[in-house]
Structures are given as structure tokens and as C-alpha cells.
Design a protein around this motif. Structure first.
Motif, mmCIF file in Angstrom:
data_model
loop_
_atom_site.group_PDB
_atom_site.id
_atom_site.type_symbol
_atom_site.label_atom_id
_atom_site.label_comp_id
_atom_site.label_asym_id
_atom_site.label_seq_id
_atom_site.Cartn_x
_atom_site.Cartn_y
_atom_site.Cartn_z
ATOM 1 N N CYS A 76 6.768 -1.315 12.732
ATOM 2 C CA CYS A 76 6.577 -2.588 12.047
ATOM 3 C C CYS A 76 7.059 -3.731 12.927
ATOM 4 C CB CYS A 76 7.364 -2.619 10.737
ATOM 5 S SG CYS A 76 7.016 -1.241 9.629
ATOM 6 N N SER B 259 7.702 -3.248 1.152
ATOM 7 C CA SER B 259 6.420 -3.736 1.661
ATOM 8 C C SER B 259 6.205 -3.193 3.074
ATOM 9 C CB SER B 259 6.425 -5.268 1.706
ATOM 10 O OG SER B 259 5.290 -5.736 2.404
ATOM 11 N N TYR B 260 4.960 -2.900 3.395
ATOM 12 C CA TYR B 260 4.626 -2.524 4.767
ATOM 13 C C TYR B 260 3.509 -3.408 5.314
ATOM 14 C CZ TYR B 260 1.096 0.461 2.421
ATOM 15 O OH TYR B 260 0.075 0.953 1.643
ATOM 16 N N SER B 261 3.421 -4.631 4.773
ATOM 17 C CA SER B 261 2.376 -5.548 5.219
ATOM 18 C C SER B 261 2.573 -5.985 6.670
ATOM 19 C CB SER B 261 2.303 -6.771 4.302
ATOM 20 O OG SER B 261 3.528 -7.461 4.317
ATOM 21 N N CYS C 240 3.538 -3.812 9.008
ATOM 22 C CA CYS C 240 3.589 -2.551 9.749
ATOM 23 C C CYS C 240 2.208 -2.135 10.248
ATOM 24 C CB CYS C 240 4.134 -1.437 8.853
ATOM 25 S SG CYS C 240 5.794 -1.755 8.227
ATOM 26 N N LEU D 150 -0.965 -0.123 10.226
ATOM 27 C CA LEU D 150 -1.663 0.456 9.077
ATOM 28 C C LEU D 150 -2.462 1.693 9.465
ATOM 29 C CD1 LEU D 150 -2.783 -2.790 7.241
ATOM 30 C CD2 LEU D 150 -0.775 -1.376 6.827
ATOM 31 N N ALA E 76 -1.616 4.233 6.871
ATOM 32 C CA ALA E 76 -1.298 3.584 5.594
ATOM 33 C C ALA E 76 -1.443 4.515 4.399
ATOM 34 C CB ALA E 76 -2.161 2.337 5.399
ATOM 35 N N ASN F 267 2.112 4.966 -3.355
ATOM 36 C CA ASN F 267 1.667 4.025 -2.342
ATOM 37 C C ASN F 267 0.599 3.125 -2.952
ATOM 38 O OD1 ASN F 267 0.616 2.734 -0.083
ATOM 39 N ND2 ASN F 267 0.600 4.576 1.186
ATOM 40 N N LEU G 182 -1.977 0.806 -1.868
ATOM 41 C CA LEU G 182 -2.697 0.386 -0.670
ATOM 42 C C LEU G 182 -3.145 -1.070 -0.740
ATOM 43 C CD1 LEU G 182 -4.801 3.609 -0.093
ATOM 44 C CD2 LEU G 182 -2.913 2.782 1.330
ATOM 45 N N ASP G 183 -3.464 -1.559 -1.934
ATOM 46 C CA ASP G 183 -3.906 -2.950 -2.075
ATOM 47 C C ASP G 183 -2.755 -3.928 -1.840
ATOM 48 O OD1 ASP G 183 -6.542 -2.193 -2.635
ATOM 49 O OD2 ASP G 183 -6.106 -2.013 -4.784
ATOM 50 N N HIS H 100 0.039 -3.166 -0.215
ATOM 51 C CA HIS H 100 0.771 -2.769 0.994
ATOM 52 C C HIS H 100 2.247 -2.548 0.692
ATOM 53 C CE1 HIS H 100 -2.578 -4.733 3.559
ATOM 54 N NE2 HIS H 100 -2.840 -3.462 3.330
ATOM 55 N N THR H 101 2.507 -1.792 -0.395
ATOM 56 C CA THR H 101 3.880 -1.430 -0.748
ATOM 57 C C THR H 101 3.938 0.059 -1.051
ATOM 58 O OG1 THR H 101 3.564 -1.894 -3.106
ATOM 59 C CG2 THR H 101 4.433 -3.700 -1.736
#
Length: 186
Positions: A64, A134-136, A138, A140, A143, A165, A167-168, A170-171
Motif C-alpha cells: 500500500c 480500507s485498502y483504497s 493498496c 488491487l 483485491a 471483503n 470490493l465496492d 475497498h474495505t
């Protein structure tokens, strides 16, 4: 004779500290109360996310971009509460704690994953708390495989916690039974 007494005292203190660090100190209540203010700074160094880990894991902590670095303390009790820091939000439900506890969340400098450390050590919840990260920011590439993992200080995966997870958004949200270090991993 004084140096021998001093050496003995130092050894006694060290042995006591070692014994206390190995003892089981599981708690569901506080030792002390404090109120903290978040402290943030930019991170300029980077440690790689650890690969592998416990439980036969072949995954890795996700890579990330740098997030805020800082620490926050918040007192939470039997009524539950929320502790948020950077990409991480810990939600403690009512009844998970039997007494007031000062919780510390810390994002240390120099890591390339979304990683958070929680204290006090050995805090055990009477019912699971939820940790949403959040992994926005990171990579993907993996993902669909991302989960919350309990990790060592060197970001080695110890185990994955039950996770969902989104996906929409990103958490990824994991269910925590106790405090440790946690990161977004695959």
C-alpha cells in the motif's frame, strides 16, 4: 561489594520483567484511564510487508502507499465504542468489555501495508469486535483475496481472522477476539 549488589539488583529486575512478559495477563478491563490526542506525521521510510506466516499461509501483507502515521488513545467500556485511526476503524459492541479500558491504536512509521497495532496487550473481548480497514490506497492485484490478518511486528502472517471483503468500498472487515497487530493481507 556494592557492585555485586548492584549487579544482583539489575539481574533481579531483568528476571522479573522477563517473567512478567511471559505471564498470561488477559484482561477485559482497564489498568488505568487516559485521554489521548491523535498525533500524526508523514512516513518517509518503508518496510516491506511480510510474506508467509503461521497456519500454512502462503499469502502476504498487501502493498500500500503510505498512510498517516500516528497513535490515538480512547477509553471504551461496557457500552462499546469506536476507535478510528487512518484506514482502520475498530468497533467494539456493547458487552464486549466488562470495564472501562484505555485502548491505544498505532500506525507505526516505515511499513508499506495498511497495518495497525492495538494495546493493551492480551485484551480479550467477551464478544468479537469488528476491525474495518480500507485498502483504497493498496495494490488491487489481489483485491478479491484480501482479508484481515493477525501479524507479527515484522508483518509475518500469524493467522487470518474471519473476514468479509467489500470490493465496492475497498474495505475488509475482520472479527477480532483479542488485541494484537493486524494488517490487510491475502
Amino acid at each position: 561489594m556494592k557492585p555485586n549488589r548492584l549487579q544482583f539488583a539489575v539481574l533481579l529486575v531483568a528476571a522479573t520483567a522477563a517473567a512478567l512478559s511471559c505471564a498470561d495477563h488477559a484482561i477485559t478491563g482497564p489498568v488505568a484511564r487516559s485521554i489521548g490526542v491523535p498525533v500524526f506525521q508523514a512516513s518517509t521510510t518503508s518496510k516491506k510487508g511480510g510474506g508467509g506466516g503461521g497456519g500454512g499461509s502462503k499469502g502476504s501483507v498487501d502493498s500500500c502507499s503510505t498512510v498517516i502515521v500516528g497513535m490515538i488513545r480512547k477509553t471504551v467500556g461496557p457500552a462499546g465504542g469506536v476507535v478510528a485511526l487512518g484506514p482502520a476503524t475498530l468497533t467494539i459492541p456493547p458487552g464486549a468489555l466488562s470495564a472501562m479500558v484505555t485502548i491505544q491504536a498505532k500506525i507505526p512509521a516505515g511499513y508499506s501495508g495498511n497495518y495497525v497495532q492495538f494495546k493493551p496487550d492480551n485484551l480479550v473481548f467477551q464478544q468479537p469486535a469488528s476491525l474495518r480497514i480500507s485498502y483504497s490506497n493498496c495494490s488491487l492485484a489481489n483485491a478479491t483475496q484480501l482479508k484481515v490478518a493477525q501479524v507479527s511486528d515484522m508483518l509475518q502472517i500469524i493467522q487470518y481472522v474471519p473476514s468479509t471483503n467489500d470490493l465496492d468500498a475497498h474495505t475488509v472487515t475482520g472479527q477480532l477476539q483479542h488485541f494484537s497487530n493486524y494488517a490487510v493481507a491475502w
